[in-house]
Design an enzyme around this catalytic site. Structure first.
Site, PDB file in Angstrom:
ATOM      1  N   LYS A  45     -25.659  17.262 -22.043  1.00  0.00           N
ATOM      2  CA  LYS A  45     -25.520  16.066 -22.892  1.00  0.00           C
ATOM      3  C   LYS A  45     -24.076  15.661 -23.215  1.00  0.00           C
ATOM      4  O   LYS A  45     -23.831  14.921 -24.163  1.00  0.00           O
ATOM      5  CB  LYS A  45     -26.313  16.209 -24.219  1.00  0.00           C
ATOM      6  CG  LYS A  45     -27.734  16.689 -24.068  1.00  0.00           C
ATOM      7  CD  LYS A  45     -28.476  16.136 -22.883  1.00  0.00           C
ATOM      8  CE  LYS A  45     -28.792  14.663 -22.939  1.00  0.00           C
ATOM      9  NZ  LYS A  45     -29.453  14.244 -21.663  1.00  0.00           N
ATOM     10  N   ALA A  46     -23.137  16.122 -22.388  1.00  0.00           N
ATOM     11  CA  ALA A  46     -21.728  15.802 -22.652  1.00  0.00           C
ATOM     12  C   ALA A  46     -21.250  14.560 -21.923  1.00  0.00           C
ATOM     13  O   ALA A  46     -20.121  14.112 -22.125  1.00  0.00           O
ATOM     14  CB  ALA A  46     -20.859  16.989 -22.254  1.00  0.00           C
ATOM     15  N   GLY A  47     -22.081  14.003 -21.032  1.00  0.00           N
ATOM     16  CA  GLY A  47     -21.636  12.836 -20.274  1.00  0.00           C
ATOM     17  C   GLY A  47     -21.520  13.130 -18.782  1.00  0.00           C
ATOM     18  O   GLY A  47     -20.800  12.436 -18.060  1.00  0.00           O
ATOM     19  N   HIS A 107     -24.395  22.702 -15.076  1.00  0.00           N
ATOM     20  CA  HIS A 107     -24.241  23.006 -16.505  1.00  0.00           C
ATOM     21  C   HIS A 107     -23.893  24.479 -16.723  1.00  0.00           C
ATOM     22  O   HIS A 107     -23.973  24.983 -17.842  1.00  0.00           O
ATOM     23  CB  HIS A 107     -25.542  22.698 -17.260  1.00  0.00           C
ATOM     24  CG  HIS A 107     -25.822  21.240 -17.448  1.00  0.00           C
ATOM     25  ND1 HIS A 107     -24.850  20.331 -17.765  1.00  0.00           N
ATOM     26  CD2 HIS A 107     -26.983  20.545 -17.390  1.00  0.00           C
ATOM     27  CE1 HIS A 107     -25.394  19.126 -17.875  1.00  0.00           C
ATOM     28  NE2 HIS A 107     -26.684  19.226 -17.649  1.00  0.00           N
ATOM     29  N   SER A 137     -27.883  14.577 -29.299  1.00  0.00           N
ATOM     30  CA  SER A 137     -28.324  14.087 -28.001  1.00  0.00           C
ATOM     31  C   SER A 137     -29.280  15.095 -27.357  1.00  0.00           C
ATOM     32  O   SER A 137     -30.307  14.723 -26.772  1.00  0.00           O
ATOM     33  CB  SER A 137     -27.096  13.851 -27.109  1.00  0.00           C
ATOM     34  OG  SER A 137     -27.477  13.394 -25.840  1.00  0.00           O
ATOM     35  N   ASP A 230     -24.223  -0.294 -21.333  1.00  0.00           N
ATOM     36  CA  ASP A 230     -25.264  -1.335 -21.229  1.00  0.00           C
ATOM     37  C   ASP A 230     -25.677  -1.562 -19.773  1.00  0.00           C
ATOM     38  O   ASP A 230     -26.846  -1.814 -19.491  1.00  0.00           O
ATOM     39  CB  ASP A 230     -24.768  -2.658 -21.816  1.00  0.00           C
ATOM     40  CG  ASP A 230     -24.445  -2.514 -23.287  1.00  0.00           C
ATOM     41  OD1 ASP A 230     -24.950  -1.561 -23.900  1.00  0.00           O
ATOM     42  OD2 ASP A 230     -23.669  -3.341 -23.811  1.00  0.00           O
ATOM     43  N   MET A 232     -25.356   0.721 -17.263  1.00  0.00           N
ATOM     44  CA  MET A 232     -26.067   1.913 -16.791  1.00  0.00           C
ATOM     45  C   MET A 232     -27.492   1.956 -17.339  1.00  0.00           C
ATOM     46  O   MET A 232     -28.420   2.358 -16.653  1.00  0.00           O
ATOM     47  CB  MET A 232     -25.304   3.190 -17.177  1.00  0.00           C
ATOM     48  CG  MET A 232     -24.142   3.477 -16.236  1.00  0.00           C
ATOM     49  SD  MET A 232     -23.258   5.010 -16.606  1.00  0.00           S
ATOM     50  CE  MET A 232     -24.469   6.285 -16.277  1.00  0.00           C
TER      51      MET A 232
HETATM   52  S1  PPS Z   1     -27.559  15.776 -19.005  1.00  0.00           S
HETATM   53  O1  PPS Z   1     -29.017  15.529 -19.032  1.00  0.00           O
HETATM   54  O2  PPS Z   1     -27.234  17.033 -19.689  1.00  0.00           O
HETATM   55  O3  PPS Z   1     -26.995  15.736 -17.664  1.00  0.00           O
HETATM   56  O4  PPS Z   1     -26.939  14.605 -19.883  1.00  0.00           O
HETATM   57  P1  PPS Z   1     -25.478  13.975 -19.759  1.00  0.00           P
HETATM   58  O5  PPS Z   1     -25.476  12.977 -18.701  1.00  0.00           O
HETATM   59  O6  PPS Z   1     -24.447  15.062 -19.713  1.00  0.00           O
HETATM   60  O7  PPS Z   1     -25.309  13.259 -21.177  1.00  0.00           O
HETATM   61  C1  PPS Z   1     -26.180  12.263 -21.605  1.00  0.00           C
HETATM   62  C2  PPS Z   1     -25.519  11.542 -22.762  1.00  0.00           C
HETATM   63  O8  PPS Z   1     -24.441  10.744 -22.241  1.00  0.00           O
HETATM   64  C3  PPS Z   1     -24.665   9.401 -22.618  1.00  0.00           C
HETATM   65  N1  PPS Z   1     -24.114   8.476 -21.621  1.00  0.00           N
HETATM   66  C4  PPS Z   1     -23.214   7.521 -21.922  1.00  0.00           C
HETATM   67  N2  PPS Z   1     -22.584   7.231 -23.076  1.00  0.00           N
HETATM   68  C5  PPS Z   1     -21.733   6.162 -23.062  1.00  0.00           C
HETATM   69  N3  PPS Z   1     -21.509   5.403 -21.985  1.00  0.00           N
HETATM   70  C6  PPS Z   1     -22.114   5.674 -20.793  1.00  0.00           C
HETATM   71  N4  PPS Z   1     -21.889   4.907 -19.755  1.00  0.00           N
HETATM   72  C7  PPS Z   1     -23.009   6.784 -20.742  1.00  0.00           C
HETATM   73  N5  PPS Z   1     -23.772   7.338 -19.761  1.00  0.00           N
HETATM   74  C8  PPS Z   1     -24.445   8.355 -20.321  1.00  0.00           C
HETATM   75  C9  PPS Z   1     -26.174   9.309 -22.735  1.00  0.00           C
HETATM   76  O9  PPS Z   1     -26.561   8.125 -23.388  1.00  0.00           O
HETATM   77  C10 PPS Z   1     -26.466  10.590 -23.487  1.00  0.00           C
HETATM   78  O10 PPS Z   1     -26.002  10.552 -24.837  1.00  0.00           O
HETATM   79  P2  PPS Z   1     -26.875  10.037 -26.094  1.00  0.00           P
HETATM   80  O11 PPS Z   1     -26.030  10.325 -27.296  1.00  0.00           O
HETATM   81  O12 PPS Z   1     -28.155  10.818 -26.099  1.00  0.00           O
HETATM   82  O13 PPS Z   1     -27.078   8.562 -25.908  1.00  0.00           O
END
Ligand code: PPS
Length: 293
Positions: A45-47, A107, A137, A230, A232
């Site tokens: 959930k870090a991005g 991960h 998240s 938005d 994505m």
């Molecule tokens: S995973 O399942 O562990 O691989 O998840 P991961 O992709 O690492 O993290 C998911 C969170 O990243 C947010 N996310 C974004 N935030 C801002 N901008 C963009 N473009 C973006 N893409 C993914 C996603 O919404 C998840 O966070 P939360 O807080 O739940 O919305």
């Protein structure tokens, strides 16, 4: 598709895991990395998806634009340690991937990364996000992802987060372990989710310079636009809508994408307890996070 019952957590060499990431352990550990492989590593959930998509666009959007509308991101960027019945494993997907470079999601905590990545000097991008937003998240993710353990209620989830009883273990150990590793390893780039939010274009430039990519300013601008939350969220190839194990009636994969959503979840008491515990767990590191922008 009939889904199996949710998996349970168990201790795996000191890290909480589920069988979906350990069943294939020998194949994972014996994975044959290549010098041009690029790993995107992060605590959940870090991005990770965000950075995966940025890299996929930087390398391949102008070479094979048709992939963008027809191949889900999880096939373009396989998840190294994933091994679920009914799906090809991450290692299988990677072994048949023909794109160069291979962009690889993981991960794993730093000490679990297959040794061939170090031997081959593959580049690794570690993405980190502040603990409070990560916990929030992760909670919503575990609610909607049927192949993750039951999250329980928010308070019990948060207590377990602090204890490191999450899939892929302790956030604190994960982040500290990778931070320590990158100090003496110039093949690791440490990125923060909060920096990506604040200045996406600047971070895309940073990625290009780390990867030795001379991307045109125009491409960087295009990528920055495409990876906006938005955009994505609307893109079915990256927004989690084709993953059969997600119940989108419960929560979305592209959920909020904000810094500071933790304020809508933590009570004052939970926040105080969390901060006190955080200080103890993070006192032996100098990695610093932003929790508000
Ligand atoms: S995973 O399942 O562990 O691989 O998840 P991961 O992709 O690492 O993290 C998911 C969170 O990243 C947010 N996310 C974004 N935030 C801002 N901008 C963009 N473009 C973006 N893409 C993914 C996603 O919404 C998840 O966070 P939360 O807080 O739940 O919305």
């Amino acid at each position: 598709m009939e889904l199996p019952p949710r998996p349970t957590l168990f201790d795996f060499h000191g890290v909480s895991m589920t069988k979906y990431f350990t069943d294939n352990w020998d194949d994972i550990q014996n994975f044959k990395a290549r010098p041009d492989d690029i790993v995107i590593a992060s605590y959940p959930k870090a991005g990770n998806t965000w950075v995966s998509y940025i890299l996929d666009l930087l390398y391949f959007s102008h070479v094979s634009p048709e992939r963008q509308d027809s191949v889900p991101l999880y096939e373009r960027v396989p998840f190294l340690e994933m091994h679920m019945p009914g799906f090809p494993s991450g290692v299988e997907e990677l072994n048949k991937l023909i794109t160069i470079p291979r962009i690889i999601k993981s991960h794993l905590p730093v000490h679990f990364i297959p040794k061939s990545f170090w031997e081959q000097n593959s580049k690794i991008i570690y993405v980190a996000r502040n603990a409070k937003d990560t916990a929030v998240s992760y909670f919503h993710f575990d609610r909607m992802n049927m192949v993750q353990p039951e999250p329980g209620d928010w308070n019990s989830f948060l207590q377990r987060f602090m204890e490191g009883k999450m899939v892929f273990g302790s956030w604190y150990e994960h982040v500290k372990g990778w931070w320590k590793e990158k100090i003496n390893n110039s093949n690791i780039l440490f990125l923060f989710y909060e920096d990506l939010i604040e200045d996406t274009e600047g971070e895309v430039h940073r990625l290009c310079s780390f990867l030795g990519l001379s991307a045109a300013a125009e491409l960087v601008k295009k990528v920055t636009e495409k990876v906006h939350f938005d955009n994505m969220k609307k893109n079915n190839m990256v927004n989690g809508s084709v993953e059969e194990v997600f119940d989108l009636n419960i929560s979305h994969f592209m959920r909020k994408g904000k810094v500071g959503d933790w304020k809508n979840h933590f009570t004052v008491q939970q926040n105080e307890q969390f901060d006190e515990d955080y200080e103890k767990k993070m006192k032996n590191t100098d990695v610093r996070f932003t929790t508000v922008l």
